[in-house]
Design a protein around this motif. Structure first.
Motif, PDB file in Angstrom:
ATOM      1  N   ALA A  60      42.291  58.992  78.333  1.00  0.00           N
ATOM      2  CA  ALA A  60      41.709  57.751  77.818  1.00  0.00           C
ATOM      3  C   ALA A  60      42.293  57.462  76.441  1.00  0.00           C
ATOM      4  CB  ALA A  60      40.190  57.877  77.735  1.00  0.00           C
ATOM      5  N   VAL A  61      42.655  56.219  76.211  1.00  0.00           N
ATOM      6  CA  VAL A  61      43.224  55.794  74.932  1.00  0.00           C
ATOM      7  C   VAL A  61      42.320  54.712  74.349  1.00  0.00           C
ATOM      8  CG1 VAL A  61      45.226  54.774  73.772  1.00  0.00           C
ATOM      9  CG2 VAL A  61      45.553  56.347  75.704  1.00  0.00           C
ATOM     10  N   PRO A  62      41.776  54.902  73.151  1.00  0.00           N
ATOM     11  CA  PRO A  62      40.836  53.927  72.591  1.00  0.00           C
ATOM     12  C   PRO A  62      41.329  52.493  72.590  1.00  0.00           C
ATOM     13  CG  PRO A  62      40.796  55.929  71.286  1.00  0.00           C
ATOM     14  CD  PRO A  62      41.899  56.101  72.294  1.00  0.00           C
ATOM     15  N   ILE A  66      39.274  49.393  74.555  1.00  0.00           N
ATOM     16  CA  ILE A  66      38.595  48.303  73.857  1.00  0.00           C
ATOM     17  C   ILE A  66      39.361  46.985  73.971  1.00  0.00           C
ATOM     18  CG2 ILE A  66      37.646  47.555  71.652  1.00  0.00           C
ATOM     19  CD1 ILE A  66      36.252  49.974  72.975  1.00  0.00           C
ATOM     20  N   HIS A  67      40.663  47.037  73.808  1.00  0.00           N
ATOM     21  CA  HIS A  67      41.462  45.802  73.778  1.00  0.00           C
ATOM     22  C   HIS A  67      42.302  45.596  75.031  1.00  0.00           C
ATOM     23  CE1 HIS A  67      40.303  45.449  69.599  1.00  0.00           C
ATOM     24  NE2 HIS A  67      40.790  46.648  69.344  1.00  0.00           N
ATOM     25  N   ASP A  68      42.257  46.544  75.949  1.00  0.00           N
ATOM     26  CA  ASP A  68      43.038  46.464  77.183  1.00  0.00           C
ATOM     27  C   ASP A  68      44.525  46.253  76.875  1.00  0.00           C
ATOM     28  OD1 ASP A  68      43.270  46.638  79.935  1.00  0.00           O
ATOM     29  OD2 ASP A  68      43.089  44.465  80.235  1.00  0.00           O
ATOM     30  N   GLN A  69      44.996  46.923  75.829  1.00  0.00           N
ATOM     31  CA  GLN A  69      46.393  46.826  75.423  1.00  0.00           C
ATOM     32  C   GLN A  69      47.160  48.027  75.965  1.00  0.00           C
ATOM     33  OE1 GLN A  69      46.486  46.497  71.163  1.00  0.00           O
ATOM     34  NE2 GLN A  69      45.633  44.428  71.124  1.00  0.00           N
ATOM     35  N   LEU A  70      47.778  47.855  77.104  1.00  0.00           N
ATOM     36  CA  LEU A  70      48.582  48.923  77.689  1.00  0.00           C
ATOM     37  C   LEU A  70      49.980  48.913  77.075  1.00  0.00           C
ATOM     38  CD1 LEU A  70      47.552  48.509  81.435  1.00  0.00           C
ATOM     39  CD2 LEU A  70      46.658  50.111  79.754  1.00  0.00           C
ATOM     40  N   PRO A  71      50.566  50.081  76.837  1.00  0.00           N
ATOM     41  CA  PRO A  71      51.887  50.135  76.193  1.00  0.00           C
ATOM     42  C   PRO A  71      52.983  49.597  77.095  1.00  0.00           C
ATOM     43  CG  PRO A  71      51.222  52.315  76.929  1.00  0.00           C
ATOM     44  CD  PRO A  71      50.039  51.427  77.133  1.00  0.00           C
ATOM     45  N   ARG A  72      53.989  48.991  76.464  1.00  0.00           N
ATOM     46  CA  ARG A  72      55.125  48.481  77.222  1.00  0.00           C
ATOM     47  C   ARG A  72      56.070  49.601  77.621  1.00  0.00           C
ATOM     48  NH1 ARG A  72      58.524  45.997  74.728  1.00  0.00           N
ATOM     49  NH2 ARG A  72      57.905  46.430  72.569  1.00  0.00           N
ATOM     50  N   ASP A  96      50.247  51.460  87.626  1.00  0.00           N
ATOM     51  CA  ASP A  96      49.191  50.619  87.072  1.00  0.00           C
ATOM     52  C   ASP A  96      48.046  51.513  86.620  1.00  0.00           C
ATOM     53  OD1 ASP A  96      50.536  48.204  87.581  1.00  0.00           O
ATOM     54  OD2 ASP A  96      49.801  48.162  89.662  1.00  0.00           O
ATOM     55  N   LYS A  97      47.730  51.474  85.341  1.00  0.00           N
ATOM     56  CA  LYS A  97      46.668  52.317  84.794  1.00  0.00           C
ATOM     57  C   LYS A  97      45.400  51.509  84.613  1.00  0.00           C
ATOM     58  CE  LYS A  97      45.499  55.316  80.888  1.00  0.00           C
ATOM     59  NZ  LYS A  97      45.958  55.922  79.603  1.00  0.00           N
ATOM     60  N   SER A  98      44.275  52.076  85.031  1.00  0.00           N
ATOM     61  CA  SER A  98      42.967  51.458  84.831  1.00  0.00           C
ATOM     62  C   SER A  98      42.290  52.153  83.658  1.00  0.00           C
ATOM     63  CB  SER A  98      42.107  51.595  86.088  1.00  0.00           C
ATOM     64  OG  SER A  98      40.762  51.223  85.823  1.00  0.00           O
ATOM     65  N   PRO A  99      42.154  51.503  82.496  1.00  0.00           N
ATOM     66  CA  PRO A  99      41.505  52.147  81.351  1.00  0.00           C
ATOM     67  C   PRO A  99      40.096  52.656  81.643  1.00  0.00           C
ATOM     68  CG  PRO A  99      42.717  50.219  80.613  1.00  0.00           C
ATOM     69  CD  PRO A  99      42.745  50.202  82.120  1.00  0.00           C
ATOM     70  N   PRO A 100      39.227  51.898  82.331  1.00  0.00           N
ATOM     71  CA  PRO A 100      37.898  52.469  82.619  1.00  0.00           C
ATOM     72  C   PRO A 100      37.963  53.733  83.467  1.00  0.00           C
ATOM     73  CG  PRO A 100      37.871  50.084  82.908  1.00  0.00           C
ATOM     74  CD  PRO A 100      39.310  50.473  82.740  1.00  0.00           C
ATOM     75  N   LEU A 101      38.847  53.772  84.445  1.00  0.00           N
ATOM     76  CA  LEU A 101      38.978  54.963  85.279  1.00  0.00           C
ATOM     77  C   LEU A 101      39.539  56.131  84.472  1.00  0.00           C
ATOM     78  CD1 LEU A 101      38.724  56.272  88.062  1.00  0.00           C
ATOM     79  CD2 LEU A 101      41.033  55.410  88.585  1.00  0.00           C
ATOM     80  N   SER A 102      40.345  55.841  83.459  1.00  0.00           N
ATOM     81  CA  SER A 102      40.937  56.915  82.668  1.00  0.00           C
ATOM     82  C   SER A 102      39.878  57.707  81.902  1.00  0.00           C
ATOM     83  CB  SER A 102      41.966  56.351  81.684  1.00  0.00           C
ATOM     84  OG  SER A 102      41.350  55.600  80.655  1.00  0.00           O
ATOM     85  N   VAL A 103      38.723  57.099  81.625  1.00  0.00           N
ATOM     86  CA  VAL A 103      37.640  57.841  80.965  1.00  0.00           C
ATOM     87  C   VAL A 103      37.165  58.973  81.868  1.00  0.00           C
ATOM     88  CG1 VAL A 103      35.336  57.681  79.951  1.00  0.00           C
ATOM     89  CG2 VAL A 103      36.953  55.795  79.673  1.00  0.00           C
ATOM     90  N   PHE A 104      37.090  58.700  83.165  1.00  0.00           N
ATOM     91  CA  PHE A 104      36.656  59.722  84.116  1.00  0.00           C
ATOM     92  C   PHE A 104      37.703  60.821  84.262  1.00  0.00           C
ATOM     93  CE2 PHE A 104      36.405  61.452  88.444  1.00  0.00           C
ATOM     94  CZ  PHE A 104      35.091  61.904  88.452  1.00  0.00           C
ATOM     95  N   THR A 105      38.958  60.441  84.436  1.00  0.00           N
ATOM     96  CA  THR A 105      39.994  61.460  84.609  1.00  0.00           C
ATOM     97  C   THR A 105      40.164  62.298  83.343  1.00  0.00           C
ATOM     98  OG1 THR A 105      41.694  59.833  84.008  1.00  0.00           O
ATOM     99  CG2 THR A 105      41.236  60.128  86.351  1.00  0.00           C
ATOM    100  N   ALA A 106      39.956  61.675  82.177  1.00  0.00           N
ATOM    101  CA  ALA A 106      40.110  62.413  80.918  1.00  0.00           C
ATOM    102  C   ALA A 106      39.072  63.506  80.764  1.00  0.00           C
ATOM    103  CB  ALA A 106      40.025  61.445  79.739  1.00  0.00           C
ATOM    104  N   ALA A 149      29.702  57.285  77.974  1.00  0.00           N
ATOM    105  CA  ALA A 149      29.108  56.871  76.698  1.00  0.00           C
ATOM    106  C   ALA A 149      29.877  57.465  75.532  1.00  0.00           C
ATOM    107  CB  ALA A 149      27.642  57.292  76.647  1.00  0.00           C
ATOM    108  N   ALA A 150      30.234  58.744  75.650  1.00  0.00           N
ATOM    109  CA  ALA A 150      30.980  59.408  74.585  1.00  0.00           C
ATOM    110  C   ALA A 150      32.375  58.801  74.428  1.00  0.00           C
ATOM    111  CB  ALA A 150      31.085  60.902  74.875  1.00  0.00           C
ATOM    112  N   GLY A 151      33.050  58.560  75.553  1.00  0.00           N
ATOM    113  CA  GLY A 151      34.398  58.011  75.494  1.00  0.00           C
ATOM    114  C   GLY A 151      34.441  56.622  74.886  1.00  0.00           C
ATOM    115  N   TYR A 152      33.564  55.738  75.364  1.00  0.00           N
ATOM    116  CA  TYR A 152      33.569  54.376  74.838  1.00  0.00           C
ATOM    117  C   TYR A 152      32.984  54.324  73.426  1.00  0.00           C
ATOM    118  CZ  TYR A 152      35.294  51.773  78.848  1.00  0.00           C
ATOM    119  OH  TYR A 152      36.113  51.241  79.820  1.00  0.00           O
TER     120      TYR A 152
END
Length: 274
Positions: A60-62, A66-72, A96-106, A149-152
């Motif tokens: 998970a990347v903050p 929060i901003h849904d800014q995926l790296p190029r 394709d990365k899903s930021p919300p799902l990345s909280v679970f995998t992290a 909750a902790a991740g977000y």
């Protein structure tokens, strides 16, 4: 910091979810790229590049949360040679990365053996009783909710950070918060470093309250330089979330047994029956 080793609080049923979470965390860790050399320090550049690519995809990347800014450009896992010497090759992501799902995998990723074993120790000692009180399915959902909750919560406080956030600490902090609410008077055997490790049996409210206090202090930047590389704020948010979610279960929770023997250097008070 005290090290818990055992609590005097028997369970009524086998904590299968706690065991499954521990097994899943260990299995994911030993299969992560580069982790095989983390014990001997023999990790090579190719393994580090592979690990960096793995974390960019599954951690998970903050800023992404929060901003849904995926790296190029992201690491591909390959090694190349540039003007400054060997390094990791970067390219547009092939996934394709899903930021919300990345909280679970992290929640199942760890940065080293000490990180993994410390988390699993706390989960093993305190998770079984919380699972026993909540039931298997509700405990799993509780664990995941605390992790989110902790991740977000951490991401909101560090919304411009591009550093990967990994570990089960946030979810396990929720378990500790729930244990404090449900079993504050349970006795916990701990090792206290004082020249040597002294074994003491302390009440859970003291052990977990002290742990939470340290996380709160460290999250403010006191006692560590720049809060170190540990997401202390995630621990604080997860702990509070666990307390709040467990509070409705407190009235119906039977108290833990009162063990006989010494406590704080004096004999425990006798119990009288009617």
């Amino acid at each position: 910091m005290v090290i818990p080793v055992h609590d005097v609080n028997p369970v009524r049923r086998t904590p299968w979810v706690t065991y499954a979470l521990i097994a899943a965390n260990v299995l994911v860790f030993v299969t992560m790229p580069g982790m095989a050399g983390s014990v001997t320090g023999g990790t090579k550049l190719a393994q580090l590049c592979d690990l960096q690519a793995f974390l960019d995809r599954y951690a998970a990347v903050p800023r992404e949360l929060i901003h849904d800014q995926l790296p190029r450009l992201v690491p591909t896992g390959e090694v190349g040679v540039g003007p400054q010497g060997p390094g990791c090759v970067v390219a547009p992501p092939a996934y394709d990365k899903s930021p919300p799902l990345s909280v679970f995998t992290a929640m199942f990723l760890h940065g080293g053996w000490p990180h993994l074993l410390g988390n699993m120790l706390f989960l093993l000692i305190f998770g079984n009783n919380v699972e026993d009180r909540m039931g298997h399915i509700r405990f799993f959902l509780f664990y995941v909710v605390c992790g989110y909750a902790a991740g977000y919560g951490f991401a909101l406080l560090n919304d411009t950070s591009a550093d990967p956030l990994i570990g089960a600490s946030g979810a396990i902090a929720g378990v500790l918060g729930a244990y404090l609410v449900l079993y504050p008077r349970a006795r916990v055997w701990v090792l206290v470093p004082f020249l040597v490790f002294l074994p003491l049996r302390l009440p859970a409210w003291l052990v977990l309250g002290f742990w939470f206090g340290l996380q709160a202090v460290y999250s403010s930047g006191l006692g560590v330089s720049g809060a170190g590389t540990v997401a202390y704020a995630a621990h604080v948010v997860g702990f509070v979330a666990g307390m709040l979610l467990a509070w409705p279960l407190k009235p119906g929770t039977p108290p833990p047994p009162e063990p006989p023997g010494l406590l704080f250097g004096r004999r425990a008070r006798p119990r009288y029956t009617w």
